[in-house]
Design a protein around this motif. Sequence first.
Motif, mmCIF file in Angstrom:
data_model
loop_
_atom_site.group_PDB
_atom_site.id
_atom_site.type_symbol
_atom_site.label_atom_id
_atom_site.label_comp_id
_atom_site.label_asym_id
_atom_site.label_seq_id
_atom_site.Cartn_x
_atom_site.Cartn_y
_atom_site.Cartn_z
ATOM 1 N N GLN A 155 0.860 -1.183 0.000
ATOM 2 C CA GLN A 155 0.000 0.000 0.000
ATOM 3 C C GLN A 155 0.891 1.226 0.000
ATOM 4 O O GLN A 155 1.706 1.406 0.916
ATOM 5 C CB GLN A 155 -0.904 -0.004 1.232
ATOM 6 N N MET A 156 0.730 2.075 -0.996
ATOM 7 C CA MET A 156 1.584 3.251 -1.151
ATOM 8 C C MET A 156 0.721 4.502 -1.043
ATOM 9 O O MET A 156 -0.173 4.716 -1.875
ATOM 10 C CB MET A 156 2.301 3.216 -2.506
ATOM 11 N N ASN A 157 0.968 5.292 -0.015
ATOM 12 C CA ASN A 157 0.223 6.535 0.220
ATOM 13 C C ASN A 157 1.150 7.734 0.090
ATOM 14 O O ASN A 157 2.370 7.598 0.125
ATOM 15 C CB ASN A 157 -0.404 6.507 1.609
ATOM 16 N N SER A 158 0.555 8.903 -0.025
ATOM 17 C CA SER A 158 1.318 10.156 -0.105
ATOM 18 C C SER A 158 2.416 10.055 -1.154
ATOM 19 O O SER A 158 3.578 10.409 -0.905
ATOM 20 C CB SER A 158 1.918 10.507 1.262
ATOM 21 N N LEU A 159 2.049 9.582 -2.316
ATOM 22 C CA LEU A 159 3.048 9.335 -3.367
ATOM 23 C C LEU A 159 3.661 10.630 -3.871
ATOM 24 O O LEU A 159 3.001 11.681 -3.943
ATOM 25 C CB LEU A 159 2.418 8.552 -4.503
ATOM 26 N N LYS A 160 4.943 10.537 -4.213
ATOM 27 C CA LYS A 160 5.716 11.675 -4.698
ATOM 28 C C LYS A 160 6.251 11.355 -6.090
ATOM 29 O O LYS A 160 6.411 10.180 -6.444
ATOM 30 C CB LYS A 160 6.897 11.929 -3.769
ATOM 31 N N PRO A 161 6.593 12.373 -6.875
ATOM 32 C CA PRO A 161 7.201 12.103 -8.190
ATOM 33 C C PRO A 161 8.457 11.217 -8.093
ATOM 34 O O PRO A 161 8.704 10.415 -8.999
ATOM 35 C CB PRO A 161 7.528 13.501 -8.700
ATOM 36 N N ASP A 162 9.216 11.333 -7.005
ATOM 37 C CA ASP A 162 10.412 10.497 -6.825
ATOM 38 C C ASP A 162 10.086 9.022 -6.645
ATOM 39 O O ASP A 162 10.986 8.183 -6.710
ATOM 40 C CB ASP A 162 11.217 10.967 -5.602
ATOM 41 N N ASP A 163 8.829 8.684 -6.408
ATOM 42 C CA ASP A 163 8.426 7.277 -6.289
ATOM 43 C C ASP A 163 8.222 6.633 -7.652
ATOM 44 O O ASP A 163 7.997 5.421 -7.738
ATOM 45 C CB ASP A 163 7.137 7.153 -5.479
ATOM 46 N N THR A 164 8.295 7.414 -8.715
ATOM 47 C CA THR A 164 8.116 6.882 -10.059
ATOM 48 C C THR A 164 9.210 5.878 -10.391
ATOM 49 O O THR A 164 10.402 6.173 -10.273
ATOM 50 C CB THR A 164 8.141 8.024 -11.093
ATOM 51 N N ALA A 165 8.796 4.669 -10.787
ATOM 52 C CA ALA A 165 9.747 3.586 -11.071
ATOM 53 C C ALA A 165 8.967 2.353 -11.512
ATOM 54 O O ALA A 165 7.737 2.310 -11.405
ATOM 55 C CB ALA A 165 10.575 3.245 -9.834
ATOM 56 N N VAL A 166 9.689 1.358 -11.985
ATOM 57 C CA VAL A 166 9.129 0.016 -12.132
ATOM 58 C C VAL A 166 9.298 -0.691 -10.794
ATOM 59 O O VAL A 166 10.399 -0.706 -10.235
ATOM 60 C CB VAL A 166 9.815 -0.774 -13.255
ATOM 61 N N TYR A 167 8.203 -1.240 -10.290
ATOM 62 C CA TYR A 167 8.221 -1.924 -9.002
ATOM 63 C C TYR A 167 8.203 -3.434 -9.221
ATOM 64 O O TYR A 167 7.395 -3.945 -10.015
ATOM 65 C CB TYR A 167 7.021 -1.496 -8.158
ATOM 66 N N TYR A 168 9.082 -4.116 -8.497
ATOM 67 C CA TYR A 168 9.218 -5.568 -8.595
ATOM 68 C C TYR A 168 9.015 -6.199 -7.225
ATOM 69 O O TYR A 168 9.417 -5.628 -6.212
ATOM 70 C CB TYR A 168 10.622 -5.949 -9.059
ATOM 71 N N CYS A 169 8.448 -7.412 -7.213
ATOM 72 C CA CYS A 169 8.493 -8.213 -6.004
ATOM 73 C C CYS A 169 9.457 -9.372 -6.241
ATOM 74 O O CYS A 169 9.672 -9.799 -7.386
ATOM 75 C CB CYS A 169 7.125 -8.702 -5.560
ATOM 76 N N ALA A 170 10.034 -9.855 -5.148
ATOM 77 C CA ALA A 170 11.050 -10.890 -5.227
ATOM 78 C C ALA A 170 10.962 -11.785 -3.995
ATOM 79 O O ALA A 170 10.487 -11.336 -2.942
ATOM 80 C CB ALA A 170 12.431 -10.273 -5.336
ATOM 81 N N ALA A 171 11.442 -13.012 -4.137
ATOM 82 C CA ALA A 171 11.353 -13.986 -3.051
ATOM 83 C C ALA A 171 12.730 -14.497 -2.658
ATOM 84 O O ALA A 171 13.612 -14.681 -3.506
ATOM 85 C CB ALA A 171 10.474 -15.161 -3.472
ATOM 86 N N VAL A 172 12.877 -14.722 -1.351
ATOM 87 C CA VAL A 172 14.091 -15.325 -0.800
ATOM 88 C C VAL A 172 13.648 -16.219 0.353
ATOM 89 O O VAL A 172 12.652 -15.935 1.020
ATOM 90 C CB VAL A 172 15.092 -14.248 -0.343
ATOM 91 N N GLU A 173 14.399 -17.293 0.604
ATOM 92 C CA GLU A 173 13.965 -18.243 1.624
ATOM 93 C C GLU A 173 13.896 -17.625 3.015
ATOM 94 O O GLU A 173 14.841 -16.965 3.451
ATOM 95 C CB GLU A 173 14.891 -19.456 1.630
#
Length: 133
Positions: free
Chosen positions: A82-100
Motif C-alpha cells: 500500500q503506497m500513500n502520499s506518493l511523490k514524483p520520486d516514487d516513479t519507477a518500475v516496481y518488482y516483487c522478489a522472493a528469498v527463503e
Amino acid sequence: QLQLVESGGGLVQPGGSLRLSCAVSGFTLDDYAIGWFRQAPGKEREAVSCVSSTDGSTYYSDSVKGRFTISRDNAKTTVYLQMNSLKPDDTAVYYCAAVELVCPIIASGTREVLGRWIEYDYWGQGTQVTVSS
C-alpha cells in the motif's frame, strides 16, 4: 515452478495512493520472504520493503517509511504494498522478489538496512508506477 506476478501499477497524481499486489504460485509464503524493489531509469534497483515468512516481521527503506505498508493475505498467496502520499520520486518500475524464510537485513549501527537485490532468488516481471500531475 516458482512464479511471482505484480499488478496494480499505474498513473497517479502527487499525494495519491496505489496498492500493488504480488501473487505467488509454486510456493507458499510460509517458506519465503517477499521483498518489494523499485528501479527508476538510470538508477540501481532499490529495496523498498520486505516481509519475512517466519514471524511476519516487516521492514522499510527510509525513503518510504511512514508512507508505504507491506502486508500479506491470510491465504498466504499474495503480498501487498500500500503506497500513500506518493511523490514524483516514487516513479519507477516496481518488482516483487522472493528469498527463503527471512528478509535479508544488514545491521548498520542501530539501524536495520534492507539487503540488496542480489540477495533474492526469484523475481516478478515488474509493474510501472508513475507519479505525475
